[in-house]
Design a protein around this motif. Sequence first.
Motif, PDB file in Angstrom:
ATOM      1  N   SER A  10       0.861  -1.178   0.000  1.00  0.00           N
ATOM      2  CA  SER A  10       0.000   0.000   0.000  1.00  0.00           C
ATOM      3  C   SER A  10       0.898   1.230   0.000  1.00  0.00           C
ATOM      4  O   SER A  10       1.937   1.251   0.669  1.00  0.00           O
ATOM      5  N   PHE A  11       0.515   2.267  -0.742  1.00  0.00           N
ATOM      6  CA  PHE A  11       1.354   3.455  -0.828  1.00  0.00           C
ATOM      7  C   PHE A  11       0.483   4.674  -1.031  1.00  0.00           C
ATOM      8  O   PHE A  11      -0.665   4.593  -1.467  1.00  0.00           O
ATOM      9  N   VAL A  12       1.044   5.841  -0.699  1.00  0.00           N
ATOM     10  CA  VAL A  12       0.366   7.113  -0.895  1.00  0.00           C
ATOM     11  C   VAL A  12       1.420   8.190  -1.099  1.00  0.00           C
ATOM     12  O   VAL A  12       2.494   8.148  -0.493  1.00  0.00           O
ATOM     13  N   GLN A  13       1.129   9.127  -1.982  1.00  0.00           N
ATOM     14  CA  GLN A  13       2.029  10.245  -2.242  1.00  0.00           C
ATOM     15  C   GLN A  13       1.727  11.366  -1.256  1.00  0.00           C
ATOM     16  O   GLN A  13       0.572  11.696  -1.000  1.00  0.00           O
ATOM     17  N   VAL A  14       2.786  11.952  -0.679  1.00  0.00           N
ATOM     18  CA  VAL A  14       2.648  13.065   0.259  1.00  0.00           C
ATOM     19  C   VAL A  14       2.976  14.349  -0.498  1.00  0.00           C
ATOM     20  O   VAL A  14       4.149  14.642  -0.744  1.00  0.00           O
ATOM     21  N   PRO A  15       1.958  15.140  -0.901  1.00  0.00           N
ATOM     22  CA  PRO A  15       2.208  16.317  -1.751  1.00  0.00           C
ATOM     23  C   PRO A  15       2.702  17.515  -0.949  1.00  0.00           C
ATOM     24  O   PRO A  15       1.971  18.477  -0.702  1.00  0.00           O
ATOM     25  N   LEU A  16       3.985  17.482  -0.551  1.00  0.00           N
ATOM     26  CA  LEU A  16       4.533  18.592   0.232  1.00  0.00           C
ATOM     27  C   LEU A  16       4.618  19.882  -0.579  1.00  0.00           C
ATOM     28  O   LEU A  16       4.777  20.959  -0.005  1.00  0.00           O
ATOM     29  N   HIS A  17       4.529  19.776  -1.921  1.00  0.00           N
ATOM     30  CA  HIS A  17       4.581  21.004  -2.712  1.00  0.00           C
ATOM     31  C   HIS A  17       3.365  21.887  -2.429  1.00  0.00           C
ATOM     32  O   HIS A  17       3.412  23.095  -2.710  1.00  0.00           O
ATOM     33  N   ILE A  18       2.299  21.305  -1.905  1.00  0.00           N
ATOM     34  CA  ILE A  18       1.134  22.109  -1.530  1.00  0.00           C
ATOM     35  C   ILE A  18       1.468  22.977  -0.322  1.00  0.00           C
ATOM     36  O   ILE A  18       1.032  24.121  -0.214  1.00  0.00           O
ATOM     37  N   VAL A  19       2.245  22.402   0.609  1.00  0.00           N
ATOM     38  CA  VAL A  19       2.654  23.168   1.795  1.00  0.00           C
ATOM     39  C   VAL A  19       3.607  24.284   1.414  1.00  0.00           C
ATOM     40  O   VAL A  19       3.476  25.422   1.875  1.00  0.00           O
ATOM     41  N   ASP A  20       4.590  23.963   0.538  1.00  0.00           N
ATOM     42  CA  ASP A  20       5.555  24.959   0.093  1.00  0.00           C
ATOM     43  C   ASP A  20       6.080  24.518  -1.262  1.00  0.00           C
ATOM     44  O   ASP A  20       6.502  23.367  -1.424  1.00  0.00           O
ATOM     45  N   PRO A  21       6.067  25.399  -2.261  1.00  0.00           N
ATOM     46  CA  PRO A  21       6.522  25.006  -3.605  1.00  0.00           C
ATOM     47  C   PRO A  21       7.970  24.544  -3.640  1.00  0.00           C
ATOM     48  O   PRO A  21       8.371  23.849  -4.577  1.00  0.00           O
ATOM     49  N   ASN A  22       8.768  24.908  -2.632  1.00  0.00           N
ATOM     50  CA  ASN A  22      10.171  24.512  -2.630  1.00  0.00           C
ATOM     51  C   ASN A  22      10.386  23.091  -2.123  1.00  0.00           C
ATOM     52  O   ASN A  22      11.502  22.578  -2.182  1.00  0.00           O
ATOM     53  N   LEU A  23       9.338  22.463  -1.575  1.00  0.00           N
ATOM     54  CA  LEU A  23       9.467  21.111  -1.043  1.00  0.00           C
ATOM     55  C   LEU A  23       9.104  20.083  -2.102  1.00  0.00           C
ATOM     56  O   LEU A  23       8.165  20.274  -2.883  1.00  0.00           O
ATOM     57  N   ASN A  24       9.857  18.994  -2.130  1.00  0.00           N
ATOM     58  CA  ASN A  24       9.560  17.894  -3.032  1.00  0.00           C
ATOM     59  C   ASN A  24       8.602  16.920  -2.370  1.00  0.00           C
ATOM     60  O   ASN A  24       8.602  16.762  -1.141  1.00  0.00           O
ATOM     61  N   ASP A  25       7.791  16.252  -3.179  1.00  0.00           N
ATOM     62  CA  ASP A  25       6.844  15.281  -2.644  1.00  0.00           C
ATOM     63  C   ASP A  25       7.571  14.042  -2.134  1.00  0.00           C
ATOM     64  O   ASP A  25       8.720  13.755  -2.518  1.00  0.00           O
ATOM     65  N   LEU A  26       6.905  13.297  -1.231  1.00  0.00           N
ATOM     66  CA  LEU A  26       7.436  12.066  -0.666  1.00  0.00           C
ATOM     67  C   LEU A  26       6.435  10.935  -0.902  1.00  0.00           C
ATOM     68  O   LEU A  26       5.301  11.165  -1.327  1.00  0.00           O
ATOM     69  N   TYR A  27       6.864   9.711  -0.602  1.00  0.00           N
ATOM     70  CA  TYR A  27       5.978   8.551  -0.693  1.00  0.00           C
ATOM     71  C   TYR A  27       6.021   7.786   0.621  1.00  0.00           C
ATOM     72  O   TYR A  27       7.102   7.606   1.217  1.00  0.00           O
ATOM     73  N   LEU A  28       4.851   7.355   1.099  1.00  0.00           N
ATOM     74  CA  LEU A  28       4.735   6.454   2.231  1.00  0.00           C
ATOM     75  C   LEU A  28       4.385   5.070   1.689  1.00  0.00           C
ATOM     76  O   LEU A  28       3.416   4.918   0.945  1.00  0.00           O
ATOM     77  N   VAL A  29       5.191   4.065   2.064  1.00  0.00           N
ATOM     78  CA  VAL A  29       5.005   2.720   1.537  1.00  0.00           C
ATOM     79  C   VAL A  29       4.867   1.751   2.701  1.00  0.00           C
ATOM     80  O   VAL A  29       5.690   1.756   3.620  1.00  0.00           O
ATOM     81  N   ASP A  30       3.818   0.930   2.683  1.00  0.00           N
ATOM     82  CA  ASP A  30       3.576  -0.077   3.713  1.00  0.00           C
ATOM     83  C   ASP A  30       3.494  -1.442   3.029  1.00  0.00           C
ATOM     84  O   ASP A  30       2.718  -1.613   2.087  1.00  0.00           O
TER      85      ASP A  30
END
Length: 631
Positions: free
Chosen positions: A273-293
């Motif tokens: 199971s996985f989900v993308q963490v859209p950190l670019h919404i918080v700040d455009p300078n941040l890259n997105d991350l992934y949570l993987v279980d």
Amino acid sequence: MSSDKFKNVAQFFFIWGVLSLVPILYFYLQYRGVEHQIYNLVQQERGINLEFDKQGIMTNTQDVLKTFRVLSDSIVLNNAVTAPNDLNSAVLKDFWRSVLYAQNTLSRLRLVNLQGQELVNVYNLDNNVSAAQSNQLINLNHSNLFDKIKQTQNKTIGVYIVNAQKDHVDLGFSSPIRLVAPLLVDGQRRAYFIADMNTDHLYNKTLSNESKNIPELIDIKGNYLLSKTHTGRLEPESSEKAVDNFATLYPAIWHEMTSLGSGAFKTTLGWISFVQVPLHIVDPNLNDLYLVDMIGNSDIAQTERNHYAALTSQLVAVLAILGLLSVLFLNWNRKHIKNTLEGKLALAAMEGMSAIVITDKNNKIIKVNSQFSRLSGYQLEDVLGKTPSLFSSGKHEAEFYQKMWQDLQTVGVWEGEIVNRRKDGRLLTEILRIQAITDDNHVIQYYVASFVDISERKILENRLREQSEKDALTDIPNRRKFDQVFRGNCYEIQRYPNQKHACFAICDIDHFKSINDTKGHAYGDHVIRSVAQTLKDGLRESDFLARIGGEEFAVILPHTSEEEAQNVLERLRITIYEKHHKKVTISIGYTTMTALAEDVYQRADMALYEAKSCGRNRVNYLANQEHLDLV
């Protein structure tokens, strides 16, 4: 075997077989759908957990950026930049130490001039907050990080993710994410404010939960940021340990993840199971991350075995119950006992609780048992022909009894907790159950009330509740009670914004660590008790005082304006100062209360830190608009 016994046995198996046909078919279908059910459950459960973790990461990251903006616009930092001298630098160090003591989201704060030379460096290393000495301050001019910092636009925040490295060998300090803000004076860039995010604390706080697996955190390049089984980009550059990359190890899975964004599917490794963490919404300078279980095949197989075992147990239990029902049905069919109104009444009385009261359809008492007389003090002759309102304690409103009779008339039963009065006047707390007995035409003929005495349990519960809400050292409300009262006041302000006016203050004993270190913890406890008692004696009856930390107290001043609160708090500060012969002082930060509890607490906390930074032993106010300007 006689013919009657053979007939009974044959009837039993026939009835049992007919009753068991549908359950057996149901469980057969359940057996066939176990694998599909397991995967649906896994997808739903893990997906929900990952969504919670995703929201936690985004919220914590947003809070860090918000804190950074507040710090970059603080008056203390502005003074250190516009008027650089030893005093302003010392005040800035003290202010930053207070910030790092109070929270763990930032691990280092630095002031760097335009040439890359550190002017102030305050850091939290292994829960030890310190300021770098002058010989420890380094120059970042020739580092790749400073080249990026110089490119940061004015009035913006730069967010830089760097490979973990030791900036200074003596400090042994590293951080993968750094925040940068250019500091301007009269529109000209004069210095840089750099803050290091404590990523371990932020993400471990978000993902730590013993009741579930901790998912792996992966960046957009496939590097492991957090993992129990893989090494990742957070390893020091000098480490000889091999670095794993999810995209390299599992390219097919990585392709699916980057194309879908979120989801779940089965692989040869197990269920992912996985989900993308859209950190670019918080700040455009941040890259997105992934949570993987990931759940291994062995775990899934064990889950399947558990489901099969549970279904088997349920099937056996259902067949056993159906067998018992078959026996009962045969017995009923043979004896065919007539179920009369008198039989219903006797059964209700026998199956009721230990103390029993029976009334007729007009609610007149016609029968009580000995347990009722023992608990209430009333004998049958005392209550015969009277209504149960004789036992009323006056503790319940008329709506309570109206709801009771409504349930009796519509549902035929009422059950709940009630407070009645004994014959000697003492209160009796009961778990009461009232059942209406009807005739064949469904007309109520009797009411059977049964209850048990829980008075002693209620007394114990209230005593335990009071103890759990009091601070043992000062005998005033503790943090738990404060949270209830604080949020209750905020809720009232939200509900009646034009009627409710209140102020909230946080009081902190100055230099309390020095008191403990020089005079011992016993004397420190004495000081806390004395300050608490002084605050309690000096407050009004309508005010609320609680101890919310080691040497920290919270005060809620309802129906109080800013000016009135200033007078009350100044009086308390002076009283403590004089009572302790000018050797113990307190700093106070306060603000006006609104409907947003977290915002109110943060403003009061910031006002307190400003008070401490400006010399302590003072009362400082932070208004709603001032907080908005800082943010």
